[in-house]
Write an enzyme that holds these catalytic residues in place. Structure first.
Site, PDB file in Angstrom:
ATOM      1  N   ALA A 236      45.136  38.913  41.380  1.00  0.00           N
ATOM      2  CA  ALA A 236      44.306  39.684  42.309  1.00  0.00           C
ATOM      3  C   ALA A 236      44.027  41.113  41.833  1.00  0.00           C
ATOM      4  O   ALA A 236      44.938  41.852  41.476  1.00  0.00           O
ATOM      5  CB  ALA A 236      44.935  39.731  43.695  1.00  0.00           C
ATOM      6  N   GLY A 237      42.768  41.466  41.853  1.00  0.00           N
ATOM      7  CA  GLY A 237      42.356  42.835  41.614  1.00  0.00           C
ATOM      8  C   GLY A 237      42.074  43.203  40.167  1.00  0.00           C
ATOM      9  O   GLY A 237      41.535  44.274  39.895  1.00  0.00           O
TER      10      GLY A 237
ATOM     11  N   ASN B 122      39.755  35.698  39.123  1.00  0.00           N
ATOM     12  CA  ASN B 122      38.629  34.931  39.626  1.00  0.00           C
ATOM     13  C   ASN B 122      37.368  35.787  39.743  1.00  0.00           C
ATOM     14  O   ASN B 122      36.455  35.666  38.945  1.00  0.00           O
ATOM     15  CB  ASN B 122      38.975  34.304  40.984  1.00  0.00           C
ATOM     16  N   THR B 123      37.366  36.699  40.708  1.00  0.00           N
ATOM     17  CA  THR B 123      36.145  37.464  40.984  1.00  0.00           C
ATOM     18  C   THR B 123      35.604  38.194  39.752  1.00  0.00           C
ATOM     19  O   THR B 123      34.390  38.200  39.513  1.00  0.00           O
ATOM     20  CB  THR B 123      36.416  38.481  42.104  1.00  0.00           C
TER      21      THR B 123
ATOM     22  N   GLY C  56      39.693  40.725  44.712  1.00  0.00           N
ATOM     23  CA  GLY C  56      38.261  40.926  44.542  1.00  0.00           C
ATOM     24  C   GLY C  56      37.837  42.375  44.419  1.00  0.00           C
ATOM     25  O   GLY C  56      36.660  42.671  44.243  1.00  0.00           O
TER      26      GLY C  56
ATOM     27  N   LYS D 199      49.745  27.075  45.139  1.00  0.00           N
ATOM     28  CA  LYS D 199      49.680  28.536  45.139  1.00  0.00           C
ATOM     29  C   LYS D 199      49.753  28.958  46.596  1.00  0.00           C
ATOM     30  O   LYS D 199      48.804  28.776  47.362  1.00  0.00           O
ATOM     31  CB  LYS D 199      48.393  29.032  44.484  1.00  0.00           C
TER      32      LYS D 199
END
Lengths: 69, 258, 258, 69, 258, 258, 69, 69
Positions: free
Chosen positions: F187-188, F209-210, F161, F100
């Site tokens: 992301a986001g 993830n976050t 995040g 990645k």
């Protein structure tokens, strides 16, 4: 009779023709255009030195309305 | 109120609106729009003269160059090479060494190529051009263009001519936050509210074409958008209130008749 | 351009911005804001005189009533009865029989009660008041208020003082489309772009208080928002371009140098 | 000594007092206020007829800065 | 994970999705959609029997009433009186004393009348109906309907059948925050993301019709939206992260190879 | 319903959700989240071993590599050179030649560098890596990365995040429309509705993830987001209704009792 | 021959007709309908008491597919 | 006593030390790491050939939790 490419189109002229003559003949003001002559962009001072000849590739551009793209 | 004027590459502008010259129904509409908006700079494109109809007047017959600075663009160029060539032609006309750099391979959304734009910008700056690159909403690309010496960055609000407004709001705000050169919001602005919003978040100027040229009344819309730009700029200077999730009464809470 | 002026209950206004008088840091700021925005009407609230400190000047000592029409509101009223009583008190002062009708039971979001508002409006109109009701973004309620004879409807853009802007955009657009009385967008407008957007979709006027009073520079923000209102109005008259999903070049496609 | 309620607060006056006197004593301009006297809202012309007495309930209001809510 | 089930008027539902029965291309599509979504309640409308073609099967010939509770609506009613009459007819069928109350005077946007809805709700509750009123995004009206004894409130996300999704997000969030009865988000949901969003902010259930009935593949879309409802509900229970204006790396900052 | 599985670089995935392994409060939470979401691939970062505390277990002691494919990232790299070096180290571990690719000079918004990313991608592809580049919402860059042989493109929905969701909706939709390799939205994403929305417009997968690691209940949120991804995918396959500006009743208009 | 209004339309019947007969004749299951007879909504038990006569106004409704509005 | 740089830090070892010995001493499983030795990334097969010596620059990395950036 000579053949040359002006703005991407094949054109014919009776004989080799000075650039300024060609422009004048088409009623084009040399002060509002730019010329690329066989790949070289000309400063305006040099217009008078140029004669259009057999096989020349010439771009003659002017400004038109435009914003983006 | 005293605002500092917009300065691009050492040149001062009182107006923070730049207009395009494309798509107007008539040259009269266009000139009236310039006057209504009190602009100081307008963009133009370069095209081949049509020798099958060379007599047609050129746009320069309509634009008072004492009054309006010309900003030639590289519209129609799909690669760095094409854009550099058009920039050279534009400069050879002896009217300006400023260039609105557009490298646009995509015909449907007219989105710019970050790689080709940076390559062309680097070379044109080296050659002494004042380069104003048209870019997508990419803050890192904006920094790189600034680093190679571009005079501004011109992020697109939304696709050219779409009138969608500040679709790229969030990342344009980041671009503005990080920029040390003027940020000119370009493309997609459809109405005064769009231009005002761009200016409220700190944009230095806006560039508009289609929203004016194709409005029902172009001069009136030009005036409207110019006012929107001013309004947004003043609001930026005045300092807006923060957004709050809840309400807060503007009338006093004590002394109510009960 | 020649716009028809705003007319509310037979009274003509050149300015399409109404300002509130609450929350200013100083009366000087407030008056300077009125002048900067060139408003013609301002809202005021009614409160009990504080006899433990009665000497304090009243707001009327600062507002030139020759220049600014007063629009008393019923702020603080939670029921139709309370609002009617305050309207009577306001009229008894002999300054105006106009009333900005607010019936607001909810202290957190300050959202109005549709039922109480309609009840109070019906009676106050019967009593000869010029009623300007503050409402949520409910098009059917707006029609009902129009039907009982209200002079305007004043839908909220977002919660009072929140500065969130045109959160209720879609239904306010419906209210405007269906209204035969002026629509004044009230509450939540935070910046010129918000006011411009309201006007662009055809609102007749905007009412702003917190966004000006608590701005870093209230007179400058007042000027900014007044310009935003004008810009939006002109754009509405000029006729904006439709939004398109794709791009459309503003430079010509033919004659590109290749 | 009389007791009455003015603007929701218990107050005392030495004796029954004309409204206008009361206002004047507090430096209040009668032209910028409204008065509700025992539940009835008074037109200004009637201020001179009113005397504050034991047990009266009076609301005396003026305009203040306000926008909404 | 163990969620408490949805309870409306003392009745327990495992499914938090209610489907409508209108507009399907075929009854087979409709039934397959019910099964794919595993719903427990479906809405139906009342209409006059067409005696010029009375033989046509009724919708009850397709719906297994052991499996799916019926929720009759008052669709088509423009006044409280009409809605009350239709509620009486629905109850007279002996299938349910629940009623989805709709009082909708506006044919274009199909927005409900707050006044007529409250009047009808008050009477129908008094008559022992379980009343589920369809309302606009008005938190104060929602409280009033709750106060007169409605079993739920059903705010519209956006106009019926528009598929615009959670246009009324902000005020629906307020309705949810203030409600003590279940909040069922109704109308305008077009896709799973819309339903998930409604549930994430704490809605108790969603009602969907057009988005399923007119999807390319209704049973598949029914399944998709049912999953979206579940997903949003689980996220509400799990507790989402707050939104942040800036980024925060999810990989550790120390120990980077340099 | 029969969906074609996700295929990246010839490898088939039944799950369209990829999870990150950072920021979990405990390894137990992380593993439970993997199981709840039924993922097949997880991202990991490379860092120097801390020889002042080398005994600490590594993440590989917790991840069942039979069950979960590892996708090493180049997080922390600010230039193409750094990213290439980290890719080499990752491959030297003998666990994967997938990478990645992240080239991120900006510490505040963690936005990737389009130039460095393309340079690194070109070389890593030449070296036989399977390259999954993390990019901003730039459709032209996406095409260029595809043209140099990247296995996917991974546009960011909003800053890493931030949980802001599909802020870059419009241009991600263009990326998807133009891509011939899988598009993984990265992301986001903060909630199931965000993931569902990405999938509804045709994204091939999502990376989160976050939103999971820092949720109140990570395994439950993992399940919720996995359902959201499924829901969005099914909706994409089912074909959603178009959005309409007006309403359309879902109950029949004829036969109303009047 | 009698005239009456059923579901808003003028209809004719040869003679006064019991409601259940009328329904049966049209193949309508009385358990899935509701009837309003001259302004009064009938409980199903009462269907058998009703005979359609000259000038009656009757509404006979059933359930159809519907979601909202 | 030799000095070398491991993961960017100056470290001392009593004497030149085989890489595998060094790893074992720190309880590190050679199958879950990667090593860059004086600028060259090593295939695992080569770990056994390497001895840490004076002035070496070594990077020894492993996998950690990470998502993006």
């Amino acid at each position: 009779m000579i053949r040359l490419t002006i703005n991407g189109k094949q054109r014919e002229l009776e004989a080799p023709t000075p650039l300024l003559t060609f422009l004048e003949r088409h009623g084009i003001n040399p002060h509002v255009i730019a010329v690329e002559y066989n790949g070289e962009i000309l400063r305006r001072e040099r217009f008078s030195e140029i004669t259009l000849r057999e096989g020349d590739r010439v771009e003659i551009v002017h400004m038109v309305g435009g914003g983006a793209a | 109120m005293d605002d500092r004027p917009l300065v691009i590459a050492g040149r001062t502008f009182r107006s923070r609106l730049i207009l395009g010259t494309g798509k107007y129904r008539s040259m009269e509409d266009m000139v009236a729009a310039f006057e209504a908006a009190e602009v100081e700079m307008v963009t133009v494109a370069l095209r081949r003269i049509d020798f099958d109809d060379p007599t047609k007047k050129t746009i320069l017959d309509y634009i008072d160059r004492e009054r309006y600075a010309l900003l030639p663009n590289t519209a129609g160029c799909q690669t760095a090479e094409e854009a550099i060539r058009v920039a050279h032609l534009a400069r050879a006309m002896g009217m300006s060494d400023w260039i609105k750099l557009e490298v646009i391979p995509d015909p449907k959304y007219l989105l710019p190529d970050p790689i080709g734009t940076l390559d062309a910008a680097r070379q044109l700056v080296r050659e002494g051009f004042v380069v104003l690159p048209y870019i997508n909403d990419d803050p890192v690309l904006a920094k790189r263009l600034e680093d190679v010496g571009c005079a501004t960055v011109m992020p697109l609000a939304s696709p050219i001519g779409s009138g969608q407004g500040m679709v790229n709001f969030d990342q344009i705000r980041i671009i503005i936050e990080q920029a040390r050169v003027p940020v000119v919001v370009d493309a997609g602005l459809g109405a005064p509210s769009d231009a005002a919003l761009a200016m409220e978040i700190g944009a230095d100027a806006c560039l508009v074409n289609t929203a004016v040229a194709l409005a029902g009344n172009p001069p009136l819309m030009a005036r409207a958008i110019a006012l929107g730009v001013q309004a947004g700029r003043l609001a930026f200077l005045a300092g807006r209130i923060p957004k709050k999730p809840y309400a807060a009464a503007s009338s006093p809470l004590e002394g109510v008749v009960r």
